[in-house]
Design a protein around this motif. Structure first.
Motif, PDB file in Angstrom:
ATOM      1  N   GLU A  76       0.839  -1.186   0.000  1.00  7.96           N
ATOM      2  CA  GLU A  76       0.000   0.000   0.000  1.00  7.96           C
ATOM      3  C   GLU A  76       0.877   1.240   0.000  1.00  7.96           C
ATOM      4  N   VAL A 102      -6.428  -0.821  -9.638  1.00  4.99           N
ATOM      5  CA  VAL A 102      -5.820  -2.098  -9.270  1.00  4.99           C
ATOM      6  C   VAL A 102      -4.362  -1.863  -8.879  1.00  4.99           C
ATOM      7  N   ASN A 103      -3.868  -2.684  -7.979  1.00  5.88           N
ATOM      8  CA  ASN A 103      -2.457  -2.595  -7.583  1.00  5.88           C
ATOM      9  C   ASN A 103      -1.576  -3.573  -8.335  1.00  5.88           C
ATOM     10  N   THR A 119      -5.263  -6.450  -4.787  1.00  9.13           N
ATOM     11  CA  THR A 119      -5.034  -5.186  -4.088  1.00  9.13           C
ATOM     12  C   THR A 119      -4.594  -5.506  -2.665  1.00  9.13           C
ATOM     13  N   LYS A 148       1.866  -2.439 -13.421  1.00  7.33           N
ATOM     14  CA  LYS A 148       1.061  -3.301 -12.544  1.00  7.33           C
ATOM     15  C   LYS A 148       1.072  -4.766 -12.976  1.00  7.33           C
TER      16      LYS A 148
END
Length: 256
Positions: free
Chosen positions: A64, A170-171, A181, A208
């Motif tokens: 994060e 989206v991560n 995520t 990503k």
């Protein structure tokens, strides 16, 4: 401590340190050595970590990041993706726009009229209202790191709604783990929005690809990817791989 809480503490530790010993994780989770080893085996089977002698490590695991930090990364790519995404919104659409730095860049590009936008992002509200879009903000707890509104009330409200389209941040995207995520609360929101939309679009710049984060919210075939590089090797692999079914639902959009 319940199982999911242990998983979360283990992954938080690994994402922060990169590597941790079994003894470290025993202390952090207040669990037995046997329990931690079982947890590591399970998390490794999900592709979330790698077991090493005496502990575990994470490789290319998305963490994060602070919203401000993320907002300036790959900005030119985000702008291109945002413009492509915005052009998919048609007059009269009801859409869900997720919290995120790429979805934020969609705001000035939305040209359709009589659009209703539902969002869980506190950063989108001002521009949506100033641009004359009917705006519905989902209520709940604000998560400072991502400026997202999360919680049970958000999920319950989403379950009562239907969308023509949703646009999801989206991560990480991986062939085996799909769209992921780091945060469980945000994952549930993304998952619910995808399930309640006629068409789902995931906005992702090429950084990503071939990465994993903690929580999966959708399979690759459940949404179309909007990216700045439709010829990226990952997407070529995704189109031809046995794990991905063909068809309209996983079209890759590009600037035209």
């Amino acid at each position: 401590m319940i199982t999911n809480q242990r998983y979360e503490k283990i992954m938080d530790c690994l994402n922060e340190r990169g590597t941790a010993s079994v003894n470290d994780l025993v202390d952090i989770t207040n669990s037995s050595t046997a329990t931690v080893r079982r947890d590591l085996t399970h998390l490794e089977s999900k592709g979330l970590l790698k077991r090493v002698h005496g502990g575990a490590t994470v490789e290319q695991m998305e963490r994060e990041e602070d919203y401000t930090e993320k907002s300036v990364k790959n900005l030119s790519k985000k702008l291109k993706i945002a413009q492509i995404a915005s052009e998919l919104i048609e007059d009269g659409d009801t859409v869900f726009i997720d919290a995120g730095t790429t979805t934020y860049e969609m705001m000035p590009f939305i040209k359709a009229s009589e659009v209703t936008v539902v969002t869980n992002s506190i950063t989108l509200i001002d521009q949506l209202v100033r641009n004359g879009h009917q705006t519905i903000v989902l209520g709940g707890r604000v998560k400072p790191a991502t400026k997202a509104v999360v919680g049970h009330d958000v999920i319950e409200k989403l379950r009562t709604l239907s969308f023509d389209k949703c646009f999801i941040g989206v991560n990480a995207i991986d062939l085996h783990h799909g769209f992921t995520t780091p945060d469980e609360d945000e994952a549930y929101i993304k998952k619910t929005a995808v399930e309640h939309s006629r068409r789902a679009f995931v906005l992702a710049d090429s950084s990503k690809f071939e990465r994993s984060a903690f929580v999966k919210f959708a399979q690759l075939e459940e949404a179309s990817i909007i990216t700045e590089d439709p010829d990226h090797p990952f997407l070529v692999k995704a189109r031809s791989g046995t794990e991905i079914t063909g068809g309209e639902s996983n079209d890759i959009y590009r600037d035209v």
